[in-house]
Design a protein around this motif. Sequence first.
Motif, short mmCIF file in Angstrom:
data_model
loop_
_atom_site.label_atom_id
_atom_site.label_comp_id
_atom_site.label_asym_id
_atom_site.label_seq_id
_atom_site.Cartn_x
_atom_site.Cartn_y
_atom_site.Cartn_z
N MET A 161 0.81 -1.29 0.03
CA MET A 161 0.20 -0.03 0.03
C MET A 161 0.72 1.30 -0.04
SD MET A 161 -3.46 0.94 2.10
CE MET A 161 -3.23 -0.46 3.28
N ASP A 162 0.47 2.15 -0.85
CA ASP A 162 1.30 3.22 -0.77
C ASP A 162 0.71 4.65 -0.09
OD1 ASP A 162 0.43 4.81 -4.09
OD2 ASP A 162 -0.46 3.59 -2.59
N HIS A 163 1.71 5.45 0.25
CA HIS A 163 1.25 6.67 1.06
C HIS A 163 0.17 7.27 0.29
CE1 HIS A 163 3.02 8.82 4.61
NE2 HIS A 163 1.97 9.27 4.62
N ALA A 164 0.20 7.26 -1.02
CA ALA A 164 -0.84 8.15 -1.89
C ALA A 164 -2.53 7.61 -1.75
CB ALA A 164 -0.47 7.94 -3.35
N LEU A 166 -4.08 -4.19 -1.29
CA LEU A 166 -4.49 -5.47 -0.57
C LEU A 166 -4.14 -5.34 0.92
CD1 LEU A 166 -3.25 -8.52 -2.41
CD2 LEU A 166 -5.36 -7.90 -2.32
N VAL A 167 -5.12 -5.81 1.71
CA VAL A 167 -4.65 -5.73 3.32
C VAL A 167 -4.52 -7.31 3.44
CG1 VAL A 167 -5.57 -5.50 5.70
CG2 VAL A 167 -5.51 -3.35 3.99
N VAL A 168 -3.34 -7.52 3.88
CA VAL A 168 -3.41 -9.03 4.26
C VAL A 168 -3.44 -9.12 5.76
CG1 VAL A 168 -2.08 -11.12 3.96
CG2 VAL A 168 -1.79 -9.59 2.07
N VAL A 208 -0.51 -4.41 2.40
CA VAL A 208 -0.12 -3.78 3.65
C VAL A 208 -0.62 -5.13 4.55
CG1 VAL A 208 -2.41 -3.14 4.97
CG2 VAL A 208 -0.34 -1.77 4.85
N ARG A 209 0.53 -5.64 5.27
CA ARG A 209 0.50 -6.63 6.28
C ARG A 209 0.06 -6.32 7.62
NH1 ARG A 209 4.32 -11.21 3.32
NH2 ARG A 209 3.15 -11.30 1.43
N LEU A 210 -0.99 -6.95 8.18
CA LEU A 210 -1.41 -6.80 9.79
C LEU A 210 -1.37 -8.03 10.38
CD1 LEU A 210 -4.32 -4.28 8.94
CD2 LEU A 210 -2.12 -3.64 9.14
N PRO A 211 -0.91 -7.70 11.70
CA PRO A 211 -0.64 -8.74 12.43
C PRO A 211 -2.02 -9.36 13.21
CG PRO A 211 -0.14 -6.91 13.53
CD PRO A 211 -0.32 -6.48 12.22
N LEU A 212 -2.32 -10.43 13.70
CA LEU A 212 -3.18 -10.99 14.17
C LEU A 212 -2.70 -10.58 15.68
CD1 LEU A 212 -5.73 -12.88 14.65
CD2 LEU A 212 -3.94 -14.71 15.11
N LEU A 213 -3.79 -9.76 16.29
CA LEU A 213 -3.98 -9.46 17.63
C LEU A 213 -4.09 -10.71 18.70
CD1 LEU A 213 -5.00 -5.84 17.55
CD2 LEU A 213 -2.86 -6.69 17.04
N PRO A 214 -3.54 -10.65 19.65
CA PRO A 214 -4.07 -11.62 20.82
C PRO A 214 -5.67 -11.75 21.10
CG PRO A 214 -2.78 -10.25 21.96
CD PRO A 214 -2.91 -9.62 20.48
N GLY A 215 -6.33 -10.36 20.86
CA GLY A 215 -8.03 -10.63 21.24
C GLY A 215 -8.71 -10.05 19.67
N ASP A 216 -10.11 -9.91 19.95
CA ASP A 216 -10.76 -9.15 19.15
C ASP A 216 -10.44 -7.51 18.97
OD1 ASP A 216 -11.99 -11.47 18.42
OD2 ASP A 216 -13.82 -10.98 19.40
N VAL A 217 -10.68 -7.17 17.84
CA VAL A 217 -10.35 -5.28 17.88
C VAL A 217 -11.64 -4.87 18.12
CG1 VAL A 217 -9.56 -3.69 16.21
CG2 VAL A 217 -8.76 -6.14 15.95
N ASP A 218 -12.10 -4.93 19.49
CA ASP A 218 -13.24 -4.23 19.85
C ASP A 218 -12.93 -3.30 20.97
OD1 ASP A 218 -12.30 -5.96 21.97
OD2 ASP A 218 -13.87 -7.29 22.16
#
Length: 317
Positions: free
Chosen positions: A1-4, A249-251, A288-298
Amino acid sequence: MDHALLERKVVFFAGKGGVGKSTSASAFALCAARQGKRVLLVSTDPAHNLGDIFHAPIGGEGITRVAANLDALEVDAHRETHRYLDGVKENIRRTVSSTMMEEAMRQIDLAAHSPGATEAALFDRMVSLILEESQDYDLLVFDTAPTGHTVRLLTLPELMGTWVDGLLKRRRKRNKDYSHWLGDGEVPDDPLYDVLSRRRQRAAAMRDILLDDSATAFVFVLVPEYLPITETRNAIRELAAWDIHVRHLVVNKLLPADVTDAFFRERLAREERWLDRIDEYFHDLHQVRLPLLPGDVDSREALDQVAAAIEAELSKR
Ligand SMILES: Nc1ncnc2c1ncn2[C@@H]1O[C@H](COP(=O)(O)OP(=O)(O)OP(=O)(O)O)[C@@H](O)[C@H]1O
Ligand SMILES: [Mg+2]
């Protein structure tokens, strides 16, 4: 993902059910708002969850402030369908003879239940948000419904354009014939023709924005597994056939690289193979690659964490 991506006016987040569209769209919106952009985050998914993500009562008619520089709106499909059909009735009232009126109104009420009515209504609201209601914002972020629904929604202006063109052509011919028969060369007033050509112009304006790479971006969210990868490939191809090009893409939900137990080592090895496939299939897209967090994103803290991860990825380039 680019800054643009942050410089666009409109950014859509799409993808298979449950992969993290709402989370990514919300975190991206938050990230842009932190950089000083005035952002409107819009959910067009009939199953809304922005309210849960921001712990704020969103919904109803209005736009709700959820963070500094960031407003959110959940578009109500049911209400939009009725609003849309009321608009259609209003137009029809001006064009249909009184003897036909009752039947015409009955047909329109029935149309509320026909396939496609909700999409047409949601699309209509999306168009008015983008073309008419967004002066106060630098950026509109759309959190959309799972893939099939979104692809249909995004390809509507094209379909509608062709359909309306056909109707306009017939009306033009009919009006020309009338003036010929009347022999006075005057083209008769035709409110229906005016309504149709306004619709046509609006659809064309929307299409111009959707197809303008510097104004609009489409981000597909997926997780590194077989089905989301396949569905994403198909959707990207389908949209490309309509000249809508997905470049981001967001992976999401990547395992930490340092897992130690046997079960997670095996999951990690599989994930690496799917990530290689993603690189291969989508080599011309920004990731853009995003980590799995330990809990839900709530919670706000978790969402801030995802926003920070997006920000870090965006500034890589
Ligand atoms: N990176 C992540 N780490 C941990 N949990 C996550 C992550 N991303 C999303 N989730 C969780 O996964 C679930 C699905 O996420 P989300 O609601 O964003 O997906 P969606 O694609 O919008 O789903 P739907 O298709 O139902 O709209 C939620 O419980 C969310 O908190
Ligand atoms: Mg969602």
